[in-house]
Design a protein around this motif. Sequence first.
Motif, PDB file in Angstrom:
ATOM      1  N   THR A   1       0.850  -1.185   0.000  1.00  0.00           N
ATOM      2  CA  THR A   1       0.000   0.000   0.000  1.00  0.00           C
ATOM      3  C   THR A   1       0.888   1.238   0.000  1.00  0.00           C
ATOM      4  O   THR A   1       2.064   1.166   0.361  1.00  0.00           O
ATOM      5  CB  THR A   1      -0.917   0.017   1.240  1.00  0.00           C
ATOM      6  N   ARG A   2       0.305   2.361  -0.401  1.00  0.00           N
ATOM      7  CA  ARG A   2       1.025   3.632  -0.302  1.00  0.00           C
ATOM      8  C   ARG A   2       0.502   4.467   0.866  1.00  0.00           C
ATOM      9  O   ARG A   2       0.949   5.589   1.077  1.00  0.00           O
ATOM     10  CB  ARG A   2       0.899   4.423  -1.609  1.00  0.00           C
ATOM     11  N   ASP A   3      -0.453   3.929   1.621  1.00  0.00           N
ATOM     12  CA  ASP A   3      -1.009   4.656   2.757  1.00  0.00           C
ATOM     13  C   ASP A   3       0.035   4.777   3.871  1.00  0.00           C
ATOM     14  O   ASP A   3       0.973   3.980   3.970  1.00  0.00           O
ATOM     15  CB  ASP A   3      -2.248   3.945   3.283  1.00  0.00           C
ATOM     16  N   ILE A   4      -0.168   5.764   4.727  1.00  0.00           N
ATOM     17  CA  ILE A   4       0.858   6.088   5.726  1.00  0.00           C
ATOM     18  C   ILE A   4       0.302   6.142   7.143  1.00  0.00           C
ATOM     19  O   ILE A   4      -0.910   6.220   7.367  1.00  0.00           O
ATOM     20  CB  ILE A   4       1.533   7.442   5.390  1.00  0.00           C
ATOM     21  N   GLY A   5       1.218   6.075   8.088  1.00  0.00           N
ATOM     22  CA  GLY A   5       0.945   6.378   9.488  1.00  0.00           C
ATOM     23  C   GLY A   5       1.953   7.417   9.945  1.00  0.00           C
ATOM     24  O   GLY A   5       2.904   7.731   9.228  1.00  0.00           O
ATOM     25  N   TYR A   6       1.771   7.959  11.145  1.00  0.00           N
ATOM     26  CA  TYR A   6       2.716   8.971  11.616  1.00  0.00           C
ATOM     27  C   TYR A   6       2.868   8.936  13.129  1.00  0.00           C
ATOM     28  O   TYR A   6       1.980   8.456  13.854  1.00  0.00           O
ATOM     29  CB  TYR A   6       2.314  10.377  11.157  1.00  0.00           C
TER      30      TYR A   6
END
Length: 281
Positions: free
Chosen positions: A106-111
């Motif tokens: 996936t290209r989704d992110i967390g931070y």
Amino acid sequence: MINHNGKILEEEEANIPVLNRGFAYGDSVFETIRVVNGKIMFWEDHYFRLMASMRIMRMEIPSSFSPEFLEKEISDIIEANELTNSPARIRFAVYRLQGGYYTPATRDIGYVISTEAMENAFYLLNEKPYEIELFKDHFVTSGLLSTIKSNNRAVNVLGSIFARENSYDNCLLLNEKKSVVEALNGNLFLVKGNTVKTPPLSDGVLNGIIRKQLINILKKTEDYQLEETSISPFELQKADELFITNVALGIQPVSRYRKKEYGNTTAKELLGKLNVKARLG
């Protein structure tokens, strides 16, 4: 306290999976940000650099990631750690979500946003002896990836170990063309007469926030001529001054490189102008 994906958690509760891509592949970018009495220093520049870094890494930028949203996320963790009326250092890290090998699932992110208290509200000039050397075991690769703050900092880590083992305060890094690029923890400026030089981004230089501020200051200062140009190691000992810049320290003058000793007149003058700019926002 830690801000993990918008939730304020105790540090021991802010867990990231072992297979997190930032840990497994260095698939992560970050910003080091200075906050003074609740005010984020140079926030617009930090925000746009973070967005540019995420685009370069082909991460999916959430629609919620407006400057106002992220500013509030930082403010919330500052408040949670009772640093609203103090200077603080923020680390804002963005990682791609778990899944896949070299090819992400996936290209989704967390931070993750963490904080650390600092002593001084504004930049002070450190006039203690500060000796540097070249680190030549490994090189920075010139190109776009080297301009962003990613978790791939092996050269900086190894250079820092070399510096400590040999009692240097810092080291300068070279690129594959043997040009001086930057210090282990910041950008480099060289002063010779009224000319101030700093390496260009095309040499693989980190796109530093304080570097940008000083370039803008120097362009408006008639006393100095600014040159963004490659710097040869042979120029270092001919310089009148060398200084290193980063967002945590501001300007750090170099006092000695090999047999050459340096002054700090220009660094001191520019630090005053930098503090004025920081106060004005």
